[in-house]
Design an enzyme around this catalytic site. Structure first.
Site, short mmCIF file in Angstrom:
data_model
loop_
_atom_site.label_atom_id
_atom_site.label_comp_id
_atom_site.label_asym_id
_atom_site.label_seq_id
_atom_site.Cartn_x
_atom_site.Cartn_y
_atom_site.Cartn_z
N ASP A 60 1.36 -1.18 -0.04
CA ASP A 60 -0.13 -0.12 0.08
C ASP A 60 0.91 1.37 -0.18
OD1 ASP A 60 -2.50 -0.85 -0.19
OD2 ASP A 60 -2.34 -1.44 1.89
N GLU A 65 -0.15 10.04 1.11
CA GLU A 65 -0.95 10.44 2.12
C GLU A 65 -1.31 9.52 4.14
OE1 GLU A 65 -4.76 13.80 1.76
OE2 GLU A 65 -5.19 11.97 1.97
N ASP A 66 -1.30 8.84 3.66
CA ASP A 66 -1.52 8.20 4.48
C ASP A 66 -0.08 8.65 5.96
OD1 ASP A 66 -3.85 7.15 4.32
OD2 ASP A 66 -3.79 5.80 3.20
N ARG A 85 1.70 -1.58 7.87
CA ARG A 85 1.74 -0.58 6.44
C ARG A 85 2.34 0.63 7.35
NH1 ARG A 85 -2.60 2.83 3.37
NH2 ARG A 85 -0.66 4.07 2.80
N ARG A 131 -8.45 3.17 11.66
CA ARG A 131 -6.72 2.71 11.56
C ARG A 131 -6.72 4.15 12.60
NH1 ARG A 131 -5.41 1.66 6.50
NH2 ARG A 131 -5.96 -0.95 5.85
N HIS A 161 -11.22 5.46 5.43
CA HIS A 161 -11.19 6.64 5.24
C HIS A 161 -12.13 7.34 5.90
CE1 HIS A 161 -7.06 5.01 4.85
NE2 HIS A 161 -7.05 4.82 5.75
N CYS A 246 -5.28 10.49 -1.84
CA CYS A 246 -3.81 9.34 -0.71
C CYS A 246 -3.03 9.27 -1.58
CB CYS A 246 -4.53 8.51 -0.62
SG CYS A 246 -5.50 7.33 -1.10
N1 GLY Z 1 -5.38 -0.67 0.53
C1 GLY Z 1 -5.22 0.36 1.52
C2 GLY Z 1 -5.17 0.56 2.89
O1 GLY Z 1 -6.09 -0.10 3.40
O2 GLY Z 1 -5.08 1.26 3.44
#
Ligand code: GLY
Length: 253
Positions: A60, A65-66, A85, A131, A161, A246
């Site tokens: 990912d 941006e995450d 991640r 998240r 999100h 993102c």
């Molecule tokens: N596939 C993007 C996420 O789940 O963060």
């Protein structure tokens, strides 16, 4: 000068996290071409593109941006909520240091995904999601309140999100596809769009937005409001619950 932080897609993109969507085949070559076209939009408008070091182990990682959100000249390095991640931030941190962008960081046990952060003026809506946890929001508020930002937590249950469900036009109107928005009434101005992929726009300037090419009726709605709309295909990223926001971090110097 406006700078754009991006990271090329991993060949393992198809293995990315999925929360609300069923897994479907992803074409890595098409994803690469779509990503290059997305970046070229900014290049053609004079943005300076900064490539974060490729990190192919993180499926990912293209959704940069995450991992970092800009608040004026301050970057907030996040602590992604998905275990798979979390390691993405190492290369993002290195890119910020190399580019001379000052940053603060979310610390454990806080978690925050940048996709949960929607800025409208000095208001920062932040999704409470799988998240982003309350401690992450608390840390963000502690950093931002003294800098004049107001952090507003938003419950998000229908999408991954906050910004999978809502973003904002240049005039601050929040846009969303109603079936995917928990409570539109929390936004002072809300505009319903007719397509799922019409919810996400990047504001390029006061008159121009960038969005997916998979939402023609929504694009027309925005044009009818006087905006210039640039559409770009991002189907392979939408299959992984990604969108135009993102895929990059915009640094507006
Ligand atoms: N596939 C993007 C996420 O789940 O963060």
């Amino acid at each position: 000068m406006s700078r754009l932080l991006v990271r090329r897609p991993s060949p393992r993109l198809a293995e990315g996290e999925l929360t609300h969507l069923e897994r479907v085949p992803v074409d890595p070559a098409l994803a690469q071409r779509q990503w290059e076209a997305y970046v070229d939009v900014y290049r053609s408008l004079g943005w300076d593109v900064i490539d974060i070091e490729p990190d192919d182990a993180h499926a990912d990682g293209v959704f940069v941006e995450d991992t970092v959100v800009m608040f004026g000249d301050l970057a907030l390095l996040t602590r992604p909520g998905a275990d798979s991640r979390r390691g993405e931030i190492d290369t993002t941190r290195a890119a910020l240091e190399k580019a001379g962008i000052g940053f603060a960081a979310i610390e454990a046990p806080g978690t925050l995904d940048g996709g949960d952060v929607l800025k409208v003026g000095r208001t920062v809506y932040v999704g409470q999601t799988l998240r982003t946890n309350p401690e992450g929001i608390r840390q963000m508020d502690a950093l931002l309140a003294p800098r004049g930002w107001t952090v507003v937590p938003v419950e998000v249950t229908k999408v991954l999100h906050l910004k999978s469900g809502v973003t904002a036009l240049p005039d601050g109107t929040v846009i969303g596809y109603p079936p995917l928005v928990d409570d539109p009434s929390i936004y002072p101005q809300f505009l319903a769009v007719p397509e799922e992929h019409g919810t996400a726009v990047v504001v390029l300037d006061e008159d121009t937005v960038l969005m997916s090419s998979d939402a023609p009726q929504s694009a027309q709605l925005f044009r009818d409001r006087g905006l210039t709309v640039i559409e770009t295909p991002i189907s392979e990223f939408e299959k992984l619950e990604g969108c135009v926001t993102c895929l990059s971090v915009r640094v507006r110097d």
